[in-house]
Design a protein around this motif. Structure first.
Motif, PDB file in Angstrom:
ATOM      1  N   LEU A   1       0.855  -1.180   0.000  1.00 12.49           N
ATOM      2  CA  LEU A   1       0.000   0.000   0.000  1.00 12.49           C
ATOM      3  C   LEU A   1       0.894   1.234   0.000  1.00 12.49           C
ATOM      4  CD1 LEU A   1      -2.719  -0.960   2.659  1.00 12.49           C
ATOM      5  CD2 LEU A   1      -2.864  -1.152   0.175  1.00 12.49           C
ATOM      6  N   ALA A   2       0.345   2.341  -0.476  1.00 12.07           N
ATOM      7  CA  ALA A   2       1.082   3.603  -0.474  1.00 12.07           C
ATOM      8  C   ALA A   2       0.113   4.719  -0.136  1.00 12.07           C
ATOM      9  CB  ALA A   2       1.727   3.857  -1.830  1.00 12.07           C
ATOM     10  N   ILE A   3       0.636   5.762   0.492  1.00  7.53           N
ATOM     11  CA  ILE A   3      -0.172   6.968   0.716  1.00  7.53           C
ATOM     12  C   ILE A   3       0.368   8.049  -0.206  1.00  7.53           C
ATOM     13  CG2 ILE A   3       1.265   7.613   2.716  1.00  7.53           C
ATOM     14  CD1 ILE A   3      -1.347   9.007   3.782  1.00  7.53           C
ATOM     15  N   VAL A   4      -0.520   8.566  -1.066  1.00 10.03           N
ATOM     16  CA  VAL A   4      -0.090   9.514  -2.091  1.00 10.03           C
ATOM     17  C   VAL A   4      -0.923  10.788  -2.005  1.00 10.03           C
ATOM     18  CG1 VAL A   4       0.712   7.709  -3.646  1.00 10.03           C
ATOM     19  CG2 VAL A   4      -1.640   8.495  -3.802  1.00 10.03           C
ATOM     20  N   ALA A   5      -0.323  11.868  -2.489  1.00 14.22           N
ATOM     21  CA  ALA A   5      -0.999  13.173  -2.494  1.00 14.22           C
ATOM     22  C   ALA A   5      -0.539  13.941  -3.720  1.00 14.22           C
ATOM     23  CB  ALA A   5      -0.665  13.952  -1.224  1.00 14.22           C
ATOM     24  N   ASN A   6      -1.259  15.015  -4.039  1.00 16.32           N
ATOM     25  CA  ASN A   6      -0.763  15.854  -5.128  1.00 16.32           C
ATOM     26  C   ASN A   6       0.415  16.679  -4.612  1.00 16.32           C
ATOM     27  OD1 ASN A   6      -1.783  18.207  -3.832  1.00 16.32           O
ATOM     28  ND2 ASN A   6      -3.773  17.913  -4.782  1.00 16.32           N
ATOM     29  N   PRO A   7       1.293  17.123  -5.498  1.00 18.57           N
ATOM     30  CA  PRO A   7       2.502  17.821  -5.046  1.00 18.57           C
ATOM     31  C   PRO A   7       2.220  19.037  -4.178  1.00 18.57           C
ATOM     32  CG  PRO A   7       2.726  17.169  -7.338  1.00 18.57           C
ATOM     33  CD  PRO A   7       1.298  16.878  -6.945  1.00 18.57           C
ATOM     34  N   ALA A   8       1.111  19.734  -4.426  1.00 18.68           N
ATOM     35  CA  ALA A   8       0.807  20.929  -3.629  1.00 18.68           C
ATOM     36  C   ALA A   8       0.586  20.583  -2.164  1.00 18.68           C
ATOM     37  CB  ALA A   8      -0.426  21.631  -4.197  1.00 18.68           C
ATOM     38  N   LEU A   9      -0.169  19.535  -1.912  1.00 15.62           N
ATOM     39  CA  LEU A   9      -0.417  19.120  -0.532  1.00 15.62           C
ATOM     40  C   LEU A   9       0.839  18.536   0.093  1.00 15.62           C
ATOM     41  CD1 LEU A   9      -2.315  18.593   1.868  1.00 15.62           C
ATOM     42  CD2 LEU A   9      -2.876  16.391   0.809  1.00 15.62           C
TER      43      LEU A   9
ATOM     44  N   GLU B   1      -8.998   4.467  -9.535  1.00 17.02           N
ATOM     45  CA  GLU B   1      -8.968   5.572 -10.486  1.00 17.02           C
ATOM     46  C   GLU B   1      -9.745   6.773  -9.963  1.00 17.02           C
ATOM     47  OE1 GLU B   1      -7.226   5.976 -13.307  1.00 17.02           O
ATOM     48  OE2 GLU B   1      -6.256   4.071 -12.797  1.00 17.02           O
ATOM     49  N   ALA B   2     -10.878   6.513  -9.299  1.00 16.33           N
ATOM     50  CA  ALA B   2     -11.652   7.606  -8.706  1.00 16.33           C
ATOM     51  C   ALA B   2     -10.864   8.264  -7.582  1.00 16.33           C
ATOM     52  CB  ALA B   2     -12.987   7.071  -8.187  1.00 16.33           C
ATOM     53  N   ALA B   3     -10.166   7.451  -6.784  1.00 16.09           N
ATOM     54  CA  ALA B   3      -9.360   8.003  -5.694  1.00 16.09           C
ATOM     55  C   ALA B   3      -8.217   8.847  -6.252  1.00 16.09           C
ATOM     56  CB  ALA B   3      -8.826   6.872  -4.824  1.00 16.09           C
ATOM     57  N   LYS B   4      -7.568   8.379  -7.314  1.00 20.11           N
ATOM     58  CA  LYS B   4      -6.471   9.148  -7.915  1.00 20.11           C
ATOM     59  C   LYS B   4      -6.978  10.481  -8.469  1.00 20.11           C
ATOM     60  CE  LYS B   4      -4.786   6.032 -10.752  1.00 20.11           C
ATOM     61  NZ  LYS B   4      -3.864   5.457 -11.778  1.00 20.11           N
ATOM     62  N   LYS B   5      -8.156  10.460  -9.063  1.00 19.15           N
ATOM     63  CA  LYS B   5      -8.721  11.700  -9.611  1.00 19.15           C
ATOM     64  C   LYS B   5      -8.989  12.703  -8.507  1.00 19.15           C
ATOM     65  CE  LYS B   5     -12.370  13.401 -12.678  1.00 19.15           C
ATOM     66  NZ  LYS B   5     -13.545  13.028 -13.507  1.00 19.15           N
ATOM     67  N   ALA B   6      -9.500  12.215  -7.367  1.00 19.92           N
ATOM     68  CA  ALA B   6      -9.766  13.107  -6.235  1.00 19.92           C
ATOM     69  C   ALA B   6      -8.475  13.701  -5.692  1.00 19.92           C
ATOM     70  CB  ALA B   6     -10.509  12.340  -5.141  1.00 19.92           C
ATOM     71  N   VAL B   7      -7.450  12.881  -5.601  1.00 20.45           N
ATOM     72  CA  VAL B   7      -6.165  13.352  -5.080  1.00 20.45           C
ATOM     73  C   VAL B   7      -5.526  14.344  -6.040  1.00 20.45           C
ATOM     74  CG1 VAL B   7      -3.801  12.627  -4.547  1.00 20.45           C
ATOM     75  CG2 VAL B   7      -5.733  11.301  -3.691  1.00 20.45           C
ATOM     76  N   GLY B   8      -5.645  14.061  -7.325  1.00 18.00           N
ATOM     77  CA  GLY B   8      -5.026  14.935  -8.303  1.00 18.00           C
ATOM     78  C   GLY B   8      -5.675  16.297  -8.414  1.00 18.00           C
ATOM     79  N   SER B   9      -6.929  16.406  -7.991  1.00 17.85           N
ATOM     80  CA  SER B   9      -7.654  17.665  -8.168  1.00 17.85           C
ATOM     81  C   SER B   9      -7.909  18.416  -6.870  1.00 17.85           C
ATOM     82  CB  SER B   9      -9.005  17.386  -8.841  1.00 17.85           C
ATOM     83  OG  SER B   9      -9.792  16.500  -8.042  1.00 17.85           O
ATOM     84  N   GLY B  10      -7.507  17.862  -5.738  1.00 21.31           N
ATOM     85  CA  GLY B  10      -7.796  18.549  -4.479  1.00 21.31           C
ATOM     86  C   GLY B  10      -6.752  18.286  -3.413  1.00 21.31           C
ATOM     87  N   PRO B  11      -6.818  19.022  -2.306  1.00 24.69           N
ATOM     88  CA  PRO B  11      -5.825  18.894  -1.228  1.00 24.69           C
ATOM     89  C   PRO B  11      -6.133  17.707  -0.310  1.00 24.69           C
ATOM     90  CG  PRO B  11      -7.393  20.600  -0.654  1.00 24.69           C
ATOM     91  CD  PRO B  11      -7.787  20.106  -2.031  1.00 24.69           C
TER      92      PRO B  11
ATOM     93  N   LEU C   1       1.720  12.501  -8.916  1.00 18.87           N
ATOM     94  CA  LEU C   1       1.434  12.308  -7.501  1.00 18.87           C
ATOM     95  C   LEU C   1       2.750  12.156  -6.751  1.00 18.87           C
ATOM     96  CD1 LEU C   1      -1.500   9.703  -7.669  1.00 18.87           C
ATOM     97  CD2 LEU C   1      -1.683  12.176  -7.387  1.00 18.87           C
ATOM     98  N   VAL C   2       2.687  12.397  -5.456  1.00 23.97           N
ATOM     99  CA  VAL C   2       3.868  12.278  -4.597  1.00 23.97           C
ATOM    100  C   VAL C   2       3.541  11.310  -3.471  1.00 23.97           C
ATOM    101  CG1 VAL C   2       5.441  13.499  -3.053  1.00 23.97           C
ATOM    102  CG2 VAL C   2       4.619  14.618  -5.131  1.00 23.97           C
ATOM    103  N   GLU C   3       4.473  10.403  -3.198  1.00 24.71           N
ATOM    104  CA  GLU C   3       4.267   9.456  -2.102  1.00 24.71           C
ATOM    105  C   GLU C   3       4.720  10.082  -0.790  1.00 24.71           C
ATOM    106  OE1 GLU C   3       5.208   4.783  -0.929  1.00 24.71           O
ATOM    107  OE2 GLU C   3       6.082   5.674  -2.744  1.00 24.71           O
TER     108      GLU C   3
END
Length: 298
Positions: free
Chosen positions: A171-179, A227-237, A256-258
């Protein structure tokens, strides 16, 4: 050097004894000893260290090198024999199917590439993958003998099937670079998380993980599909915890950033099972292929 000598060397080392190797191969002990001696003479190295008082033998360093080489040669021969068997039209129809049922992470992010590679090796075997998010439905279909193989988490009960092998999914925890660059990314109590629905296997593992950390996670959204989770992460904090294989391409591309968790995230053990009545050569071949390519995850 002959294949017979390599088989004898492999068997002696694995059995640890000339006597047991002779029993396994159904030949006399003097014949075993003679073949090993001939191989040693040809290679110019002592391969086995004999311990008569204990009745065992151990490989020397040269023996270990020869053993590994023997394994590669004999495994290659088995692959050759298996592939040639598929060319025998009298033994097998011109095209066979291997039907696999599994969950989204396996069926969407792992099997397509492996199935394509397998088809390159076995052109007359088609792999068909069915994806189902309901493990109870997968188990029911196994009971009905509708699929050759199933790939599910280890904790899923599959009484109608025989386990072939197991492997690990991280498993991994990922976020968009801004967050990822904000102070919030290091505050695990307030970090907004996207997680799979309650009672899912990943969710139970994550909740147990946070319980050990004595942290109540800040769950802001539940999404079942990666894919839905990645879309949410990519578009929000927000951040999400999901199968690493489902986000690896986005991590490699920098989308994305781990994040680094306070402790290593749990790992999920998966198993490959087959129904008891489905064990044709094409199923055996694909099962062996999967094990070969997934063994690094074991």
């Amino acid at each position: 050097m002959t294949l017979h000598q390599l088989i004898i060397l492999r068997t002696v080392i694995e059995e640890g004894s000339f006597v047991r190797a002779a029993e396994v191969l159904r030949v006399s002990q003097p014949a075993i000893s003679a073949q090993v001696k001939a191989l040693e003479n040809e290679l110019g190295h002592v391969l086995l260290r004999r311990k008569p008082s204990m009745g065992i033998v151990e490989p020397t360093e040269a023996g270990r090198i020869a053993y590994r080489a023997a394994l590669r040669v004999l495994e290659g021969l088995e692959d050759l024999t298996r592939e040639l068997r598929y060319l025998d039209d009298n033994q097998m129809p011109s095209c066979r199917e291997v039907q696999v049922i599994c969950d989204v992470p396996t069926g969407v992010y792992i099997l397509p590439r492996l199935a394509s590679e397998f088809r390159g090796r076995f052109a007359n075997v088609m792999v068909k993958v069915a994806v189902n998010t309901d493990y109870r439905a997968i188990t029911a279909k196994l009971r009905q003998d509708l699929y050759d193989l199933a790939i599910v988490p280890q904790e899923v009960n599959t009484p109608a099937a025989v386990q072939e092998f197991a492997f690990i999914e991280d498993l991994a925890i990922v976020a968009n670079p801004a967050l990822a660059g904000s102070p919030q990314a290091s505050d695990w109590a307030s970090l907004p998380l996207v997680l799979p629905p309650a009672n899912s296997i990943v969710r139970r593992s994550v909740e147990a993980y946070f319980k050990r950390l004595k942290i109540k996670p800040n769950i802001v959204l539940e999404l079942n599909h990666p894919e839905a989770a990645k879309k949410a992460v990519g578009s929000g904090p927000v951040a999400c915890i999901t199968h690493k294989v489902s986000v690896q391409e986005d991590l490699d591309a920098g989308k994305l950033v781990e994040l680094v968790p306070p402790r290593p995230l749990p790992r999920l053990s998966y198993k490959v099972v087959r129904t008891r009545s489905r064990l044709g050569e094409h199923v055996r071949a694909f099962t062996s292929f999967l094990q070969e390519h997934l063994k690094d995850r074991a």
